[in-house]
Design an enzyme around this catalytic site. Structure first.
Site, PDB file in Angstrom:
ATOM      1  N   GLU A 177       8.027   1.162  15.448  1.00  0.00           N
ATOM      2  CA  GLU A 177       8.986   1.725  14.497  1.00  0.00           C
ATOM      3  C   GLU A 177       8.918   3.236  14.617  1.00  0.00           C
ATOM      4  OE1 GLU A 177       9.982  -0.726  10.837  1.00  0.00           O
ATOM      5  OE2 GLU A 177       7.795  -0.823  10.889  1.00  0.00           O
TER       6      GLU A 177
ATOM      7  N   LYS B  68      -3.065  -4.806  20.547  1.00  0.00           N
ATOM      8  CA  LYS B  68      -3.829  -6.012  20.219  1.00  0.00           C
ATOM      9  C   LYS B  68      -3.310  -6.652  18.910  1.00  0.00           C
ATOM     10  CE  LYS B  68      -8.287  -4.844  20.887  1.00  0.00           C
ATOM     11  NZ  LYS B  68      -9.460  -4.024  21.194  1.00  0.00           N
TER      12      LYS B  68
ATOM     13  N   GLU C   8       3.867  -4.761  12.195  1.00  0.00           N
ATOM     14  CA  GLU C   8       2.944  -3.633  11.962  1.00  0.00           C
ATOM     15  C   GLU C   8       1.825  -4.202  11.107  1.00  0.00           C
ATOM     16  OE1 GLU C   8       3.312  -0.903  13.419  1.00  0.00           O
ATOM     17  OE2 GLU C   8       5.429  -0.430  13.654  1.00  0.00           O
TER      18      GLU C   8
ATOM     19  N   PRO D 209      10.196  -6.912  -0.879  1.00  0.00           N
ATOM     20  CA  PRO D 209       9.000  -6.098  -1.134  1.00  0.00           C
ATOM     21  C   PRO D 209       7.836  -6.980  -1.581  1.00  0.00           C
ATOM     22  CG  PRO D 209      10.790  -5.606  -2.713  1.00  0.00           C
ATOM     23  CD  PRO D 209      11.183  -6.839  -1.973  1.00  0.00           C
TER      24      PRO D 209
ATOM     25  N   CYS E 107      -3.356   1.559   6.573  1.00  0.00           N
ATOM     26  CA  CYS E 107      -3.597   0.766   7.793  1.00  0.00           C
ATOM     27  C   CYS E 107      -4.252   1.613   8.878  1.00  0.00           C
ATOM     28  CB  CYS E 107      -2.283   0.191   8.291  1.00  0.00           C
ATOM     29  SG  CYS E 107      -1.030   1.443   8.527  1.00  0.00           S
TER      30      CYS E 107
ATOM     31  N   ASN F  83       0.814  -1.236   0.000  1.00  0.00           N
ATOM     32  CA  ASN F  83       0.000   0.000   0.000  1.00  0.00           C
ATOM     33  C   ASN F  83       0.841   1.278   0.000  1.00  0.00           C
ATOM     34  OD1 ASN F  83       0.646  -0.644   2.725  1.00  0.00           O
ATOM     35  ND2 ASN F  83      -0.839   0.875   3.388  1.00  0.00           N
TER      36      ASN F  83
ATOM     37  N   GLU G 222     -11.049  -5.743   8.168  1.00  0.00           N
ATOM     38  CA  GLU G 222     -10.347  -4.694   7.438  1.00  0.00           C
ATOM     39  C   GLU G 222     -10.672  -4.835   5.950  1.00  0.00           C
ATOM     40  OE1 GLU G 222      -6.048  -4.966   7.135  1.00  0.00           O
ATOM     41  OE2 GLU G 222      -5.901  -2.833   7.570  1.00  0.00           O
TER      42      GLU G 222
HETATM   43  P1  NAD Z   1       0.275  -9.176   3.232  1.00  0.00           P
HETATM   44  O1  NAD Z   1       0.296  -9.596   4.650  1.00  0.00           O
HETATM   45  O2  NAD Z   1      -0.495  -9.999   2.275  1.00  0.00           O
HETATM   46  O3  NAD Z   1       1.755  -9.090   2.635  1.00  0.00           O
HETATM   47  C1  NAD Z   1       2.749  -8.296   3.223  1.00  0.00           C
HETATM   48  C2  NAD Z   1       4.100  -8.825   2.812  1.00  0.00           C
HETATM   49  O4  NAD Z   1       4.262 -10.123   3.371  1.00  0.00           O
HETATM   50  C3  NAD Z   1       4.296  -8.980   1.308  1.00  0.00           C
HETATM   51  O5  NAD Z   1       5.636  -8.657   0.987  1.00  0.00           O
HETATM   52  C4  NAD Z   1       4.039 -10.444   1.095  1.00  0.00           C
HETATM   53  O6  NAD Z   1       4.679 -10.958  -0.059  1.00  0.00           O
HETATM   54  C5  NAD Z   1       4.669 -11.015   2.358  1.00  0.00           C
HETATM   55  N1  NAD Z   1       4.225 -12.366   2.715  1.00  0.00           N
HETATM   56  C6  NAD Z   1       3.069 -12.978   2.399  1.00  0.00           C
HETATM   57  N2  NAD Z   1       3.067 -14.233   2.915  1.00  0.00           N
HETATM   58  C7  NAD Z   1       4.235 -14.394   3.576  1.00  0.00           C
HETATM   59  C8  NAD Z   1       4.822 -15.452   4.325  1.00  0.00           C
HETATM   60  N3  NAD Z   1       4.205 -16.614   4.512  1.00  0.00           N
HETATM   61  N4  NAD Z   1       6.043 -15.250   4.886  1.00  0.00           N
HETATM   62  C9  NAD Z   1       6.676 -14.068   4.733  1.00  0.00           C
HETATM   63  N5  NAD Z   1       6.183 -13.045   4.025  1.00  0.00           N
HETATM   64  C10 NAD Z   1       4.976 -13.192   3.452  1.00  0.00           C
HETATM   65  O7  NAD Z   1      -0.208  -7.651   3.258  1.00  0.00           O
HETATM   66  P2  NAD Z   1      -0.539  -6.747   2.030  1.00  0.00           P
HETATM   67  O8  NAD Z   1      -1.840  -7.246   1.451  1.00  0.00           O
HETATM   68  O9  NAD Z   1       0.649  -6.626   1.137  1.00  0.00           O
HETATM   69  O10 NAD Z   1      -0.758  -5.321   2.736  1.00  0.00           O
HETATM   70  C11 NAD Z   1      -1.945  -4.912   3.311  1.00  0.00           C
HETATM   71  C12 NAD Z   1      -1.915  -5.143   4.811  1.00  0.00           C
HETATM   72  O11 NAD Z   1      -0.806  -4.463   5.392  1.00  0.00           O
HETATM   73  C13 NAD Z   1      -3.149  -4.568   5.486  1.00  0.00           C
HETATM   74  O12 NAD Z   1      -3.628  -5.478   6.433  1.00  0.00           O
HETATM   75  C14 NAD Z   1      -2.626  -3.319   6.167  1.00  0.00           C
HETATM   76  O13 NAD Z   1      -3.373  -2.895   7.296  1.00  0.00           O
HETATM   77  C15 NAD Z   1      -1.255  -3.750   6.541  1.00  0.00           C
HETATM   78  N6  NAD Z   1      -0.422  -2.565   6.792  1.00  0.00           N
HETATM   79  C16 NAD Z   1      -0.050  -2.268   8.074  1.00  0.00           C
HETATM   80  C17 NAD Z   1       0.699  -1.131   8.342  1.00  0.00           C
HETATM   81  C18 NAD Z   1       1.118  -0.778   9.738  1.00  0.00           C
HETATM   82  O14 NAD Z   1       2.069  -0.028   9.873  1.00  0.00           O
HETATM   83  N7  NAD Z   1       0.465  -1.278  10.769  1.00  0.00           N
HETATM   84  C19 NAD Z   1       1.086  -0.311   7.289  1.00  0.00           C
HETATM   85  C20 NAD Z   1       0.690  -0.640   5.993  1.00  0.00           C
HETATM   86  C21 NAD Z   1      -0.050  -1.777   5.757  1.00  0.00           C
END
Ligand code: NAD
Length: 497
Positions: free
Chosen positions: A466, A459, A254, A180, A288, A156, A389
């Protein structure tokens, strides 16, 4: 077909070398147009192994591990300079890949550069600590890098989230393997190039794109990875946490959010309506910290909702590089499908769709993953659409009757990332802020961020922090030393001589 790196397919970075292994690649689709952007080489488990070993070797070298703070700061500042010089390129990488509007992408580059400058300043001033003496010795605490950090980022806001991780992890003296998201690999690749050009020794920062399902486990479970920094969804975060638990290594997580945005009747309603609109619709809701659950005190509910509908109707949904565009497409077609499924599910359960709930009808947007700003009412906080979400431009609006009822509803969620409160009563603002289970509370504002302020969730929104000084400490382990000032050994039981 143009490529960001000028080479096809786009290579990735290990040990300062550009790896162009064509055996596996990602075909990147532009979510605004449905057209192919480019192809990018994808790493395999063997590449992950090579990248981790390379990072371990590079991070163990005294030239990097023991680099003096002012020299390290100089490199971080140089990265910031180069990011600004190449800001169009970096912003374009993100805009093409996740469809965020141009202005937001450019701002992320500027803020990312500021994160490097903050870490540079911080590392020059963060010291070791002398701890209070409790005997004839000097006791002190020193901070050391973990070794190799696995940094895993979502799609995102890849520029911001990658900078948060790599600026702090480099400042703390670690080696890094950055993975990434498959949807947004090239800004990370370009940040790897910038780090090399700025003087980060080859191998300290490696960038290996690929699907998390294929190479994620290999990265997290690699014996030489000593810490994982993950931003993404809660389910993947839970799995990473389990794997790290088995290895007994720290994981900074996060994760997702479903943040309550609360408006009391005594608030500045116009400012609150502006903020409520931005809080959910900026970034097409793919944030997020989006204020996705709106709680409005019942006596001003109708008035507030009318004001927010008016603002939402005036928002410009357009191609991300169109001048004045405020909402681009969803980052992928599968993401839009998920949003549509959630809204249809709510509609079937009797929800009222006050605005949106459909794709735009303009012909020039027909091939992209666009979805209109949507406000859903007539639901309760228990409805799936209010609990899950969505990560799209969908606001759930609900009235509340009093403060106790509000706090109970606001906290009734598995998430605890962010929250917002609007009221003119400072005592109530304090009470509610302390009662909310969230890592971030905005009072009479929303979505204010600072690279100097810690960020993270309560939670199931995450673990650890960070950003800010704490964000650098996250990437360091603590060593305590006791150094005797005595000629005899004074500890434990006495030894008969
Ligand atoms: P995602 O969890 O699907 O993927 C995130 C990353 O994890 C990607 O690089 C993906 O390739 C990797 N990944 C997937 N499966 C994995 C595994 N088994 N082992 C290791 N890595 C793996 O999330 P997304 O769909 O890319 O992003 C959206 C989510 O991110 C939303 O839930 C959003 O709230 C969250 N988010 C949180 C924050 C925060 O700071 N709290 C910030 C931005 C986004």
């Amino acid at each position: 077909m143009s490529t960001v790196a000028g080479v096809h397919p786009i290579p990735f970075l290990i040990g300062g070398e550009w790896i162009q292994d064509k055996s596996s690649f990602i075909t990147h689709i532009n979510p605004a147009t449905g057209e192919v952007n480019y192809e990018i080489c994808a790493g395999t488990e063997a590449h992950i192994d090579l990248a981790v070993r390379t990072a371990h070797k590079a991070a163990s070298q005294p030239a990097w591990r023991n680099m003096l703070p002012h020299n390290r700061a100089q490199i971080l500042n140089k990265i910031a300079d180069l990011m600004l010089e190449r800001s169009d390129l970096l912003a374009r990488c993100q805009m093409l890949e996740n469809g965020k509007v141009w202005k937001e992408c450019k701002n992320q580059v500027i803020n990312g550069a500021a994160t490097f400058r903050f870490c540079a300043a911080a590392i020059e001033t963060l010291g070791s600590e002398i701890t209070p003496p409790r005997g004839n010795y000097l006791s002190m605490t020193v901070y050391e890098p973990w070794g190799v950090v696995a940094a895993i980022t979502p799609w995102n806001s890849p520029i911001t989230l990658t900078c948060n991780k790599i600026a702090a992890a480099l400042a703390a003296g670690n080696g890094i393997v950055l993975k990434p998201a498959s949807f947004t690999p090239t800004s990370g690749i370009e940040l790897g190039r910038i780090a090399l050009d700025a003087g980060v020794p080859p191998g300290v920062l490696n960038v290996v794109p690929g699907a998390g399902s294929k190479i994620g486990d290999a990265l997290v479970t690699h014996p030489l990875v000593r810490m994982v920094s993950f931003t993404g969804g809660t389910e993947v975060g839970r799995r990473i946490s389990e794997l790290c638990g088995k290895k007994i290594i720290p994981a900074v997580l996060e994760l997702g959010g479903k943040s309550p945005h609360i408006i009391f009747a005594d608030a500045n309603l116009k400012a609150a309506a502006d903020a409520a609109t931005v809080a959910i619709f900026e970034g097409t809701g793919q944030s997020c910290t989006a204020g996705s659950r709106l709680f409005v005190e019942r006596k001003v509910y109708d008035e507030m909702i009318a004001m927010i509908i008016e603002r939402a109707r005036a928002l410009r949904v357009d191609l991300p590089d169109a001048p004045g565009a405020q909402l681009g497409p969803s980052a992928s077609f599968s993401q839009r499908e998920y949003i549509e499924k959630m809204v249809e599910g709510a509609r079937k359960e009797g929800a009222e769709i006050l605005i949106g709930g459909a794709r735009p009808t303009e012909r020039h947007l027909a091939k992209g993953a666009f979805y209109l700003p949507t406000i859903v009412a007539g639901i309760t906080n228990k409805s799936p659409i209010a609990q899950q979400e969505i990560f799209g431009p969908v606001l759930c609006a609900m009235p509340f009757d009093n403060e106790d009822d509000l706090i109970q509803q606001a906290n009734d969620t598995m998430f605890g990332l962010a929250s917002g409160i609007w009221t003119a009563d400072y005592k109530r603002a304090w009470r509610v802020a302390r009662a909310l289970e969230a890592g971030m509370v905005w009072i009479n504002t929303y979505k204010q961020f600072s690279t100097a302020a810690p960020f993270g969730g309560f939670k199931e929104s995450g673990l650890g922090r960070e950003k800010g000084l704490q964000g650098i400490r996250t990437y360091q382990q603590v060593k305590t030393m006791f150094w005797s000032m005595s000629d005899t050994f004074d500890g434990g039981f006495s030894i008969a001589k």
